[in-house]
Write an enzyme that holds these catalytic residues in place. Sequence first.
Site, PDB file in Angstrom:
ATOM      1  CG  ASP A  41      -0.262  -0.105   2.537  1.00 26.12           C
ATOM      2  OD1 ASP A  41       0.982  -0.163   2.550  1.00 26.12           O
ATOM      3  OD2 ASP A  41      -0.957  -0.145   3.561  1.00 26.12           O
ATOM      4  NE  ARG A 233      -4.310   0.864   3.107  1.00 25.89           N
ATOM      5  CZ  ARG A 233      -4.518  -0.343   2.561  1.00 25.89           C
ATOM      6  NH1 ARG A 233      -4.448  -1.415   3.314  1.00 25.89           N
ATOM      7  NH2 ARG A 233      -4.766  -0.466   1.280  1.00 25.89           N
ATOM      8  CE1 TYR A 242       3.016  -4.803   7.409  1.00 24.68           C
ATOM      9  CE2 TYR A 242       2.506  -2.465   7.557  1.00 24.68           C
ATOM     10  CZ  TYR A 242       2.704  -3.604   6.806  1.00 24.68           C
ATOM     11  OH  TYR A 242       2.577  -3.546   5.442  1.00 24.68           O
ATOM     12  N   PRO A 325       8.059  -5.815   4.931  1.00 17.90           N
ATOM     13  CG  PRO A 325       5.868  -6.357   5.620  1.00 17.90           C
ATOM     14  CD  PRO A 325       7.298  -6.840   5.695  1.00 17.90           C
TER      15      PRO A 325
END
Length: 634
Positions: A41, A233, A242, A325
């Site tokens: 993302d 987001r 995370y 990530p």
Amino acid sequence: MLIVGSGPTGLTVAAQVAAAPDVSVCLAEAKPGPLELGQADGIACRTMEMFNAFGFADEVLREAYWVNETVFWTPDPDEPARIRRSDRIQDVEDGLSEMPHVILNQARVHDFLLEVMRSAKRPIVPDYGRRLIDLELPTSDDEPVVAHFQRAGGGGGGDAAGPEVETVRARYVIGCDGARSQVRRSIGRELVGDATSQAWGVMDVLAVTDFPDIRFKAVVHSAKQGNLLVIPREGGYLVRLYIELDELGEDERVAGRNITIDRLIEAAGRILTPYTINVHEVAWWSVYEIGQRLCDRYDDVAAGDAGDRLPRVFIAGDACHTHSPKAGQGMNVSMRDGFNLGWKLVAVLRGQCSSEILLTYSTERHAVAKELIDFDREFAKMFSAPPKSSPEDEGGVDPAVFQGYFQQHGRFTAGVATQYRPSLLTGGDTTQHLARGFVIGTRFHSVPVVRLADAKPIHLGHVVEADGRWRLFAFADRHPLRAAESRLAALCRFLESDERSPVVRYTPPNADIDAVFDLRAVLQQSHRALTIQDAPPILRPRKGRYGLVDYEKVFCPDPKNAPDLFELRGIDRAVGALVVVRPDQHVAQVLPLDSYSQLASFFDEFMIRPAAPAEPSSMTRGAESPGPSNADGR
């Protein structure tokens, strides 16, 4: 050419090829259809610059979450079981890029690239439901690479007892098929590296919380409950977390722990103490262990054969490098692999450049991935470590040291620190002093300008489209254009009519004068002190079937929106500079305006003069590109 895999890397290559309707391409994907929900993302500033070259950066900016600041949370010194905000910083330093760091679901990125492909003169549509079985590598330069695919579902004349097998023959194959790449296995490459002993979970959730920084990118270190990263987001409600979980035993994999979503939610709640989080819906979640792995080369040329043969098969993205990530680099670095490779393949297939330029792909991109993995290994280690309980605590990390590391590598995570070393496509730095702000090998750092013809303020870098053309940015010397001493005017005359000029030598017959080299001039005077008629003819060329004038080649400083651009980019006002920019937006050369021989020699090393068209001829441009590129039975 054949592209295997329609992830962000494969789509980036295909979107570049879409600008070349004379190049045949097949894009095969094992999945049954387009991605609906992606895992990646984060979109770095440099990637946004690349999106602008494809023409959809504005749409991404409208939809995405903008990462403007990053906040840091650490244990409260007075009550270590509770966390408190310790600092907040600007996420991207001023002047680093005209583009922000944003968050947008990977599936939407795919949508934009697919639209570029669909809208092309020769539309490209992925062939879904095709799983690569194997590759047959050629034994000579004039043989194709042969790929065998298993088509899901059978039918279409295939064996009724099983799935249909299809064969594709291509001059070049690009493996963008992920960490379990069949293309990589077919050329004998291997991902080498280690996984760490730390398990992490990730989840996209709709939640209600009293944690005050839920709409900021937040790095949270708790005293004993682990660590957490908050990534808001797009849309205003969804958030990605995370979450640090347990250490793994030797040779243990996270899949063996049977970790549930409830466990991730509970861990997040403990880390955020004294704040609470009530998760109402989980859109997606996963668990993983951190690992950094890298291939030694990104093509099918063995180390001992590098001087004797040229590559025919390439790997890109997760097929040749994997990492954690949390630094948001996976999709970004992978797409820039594709952006580096796509234009080179098109130039070779069109007969514009020699095949030797393809050797630069593995060299340039392997160095970038090696730097990324070294950074990611240290970043992941520091992120997973608990805060130091005392100066003598060797197992922990000082939160201030972690924050300093984060800030120190901001240019790297923004994607603008990449610098390609001297090669066939990138020159040396002997005349770098003429334009110190356009560092050879780095991406062309855009600057605000005013277009002379219509006084429109724009960013100079935004004229660089993903169309395979080279850009020649000529920054004027101190003499006015109409003065006999003007070095810029003399350069324009050379480029337009001299036999040594790369524009003259390498522009195909009957093509527009800027079909291969797009010359743009930046003057020192105000746009109100000049008119477009002051510009030499090559800077207001007649193009197309009607010979219409292109008025968008000349620019002036923009005092309203930026400091003086010549000072901002360290350009020598007395003599000016010519900045040569590759089709992937990286600076290839900085030269004096009157260094005609050096300019000509640079392009003579790898470009091929176009043949005069046969008379009569009904062949389309590019039809004589070497090697087959077709699908059997399609």
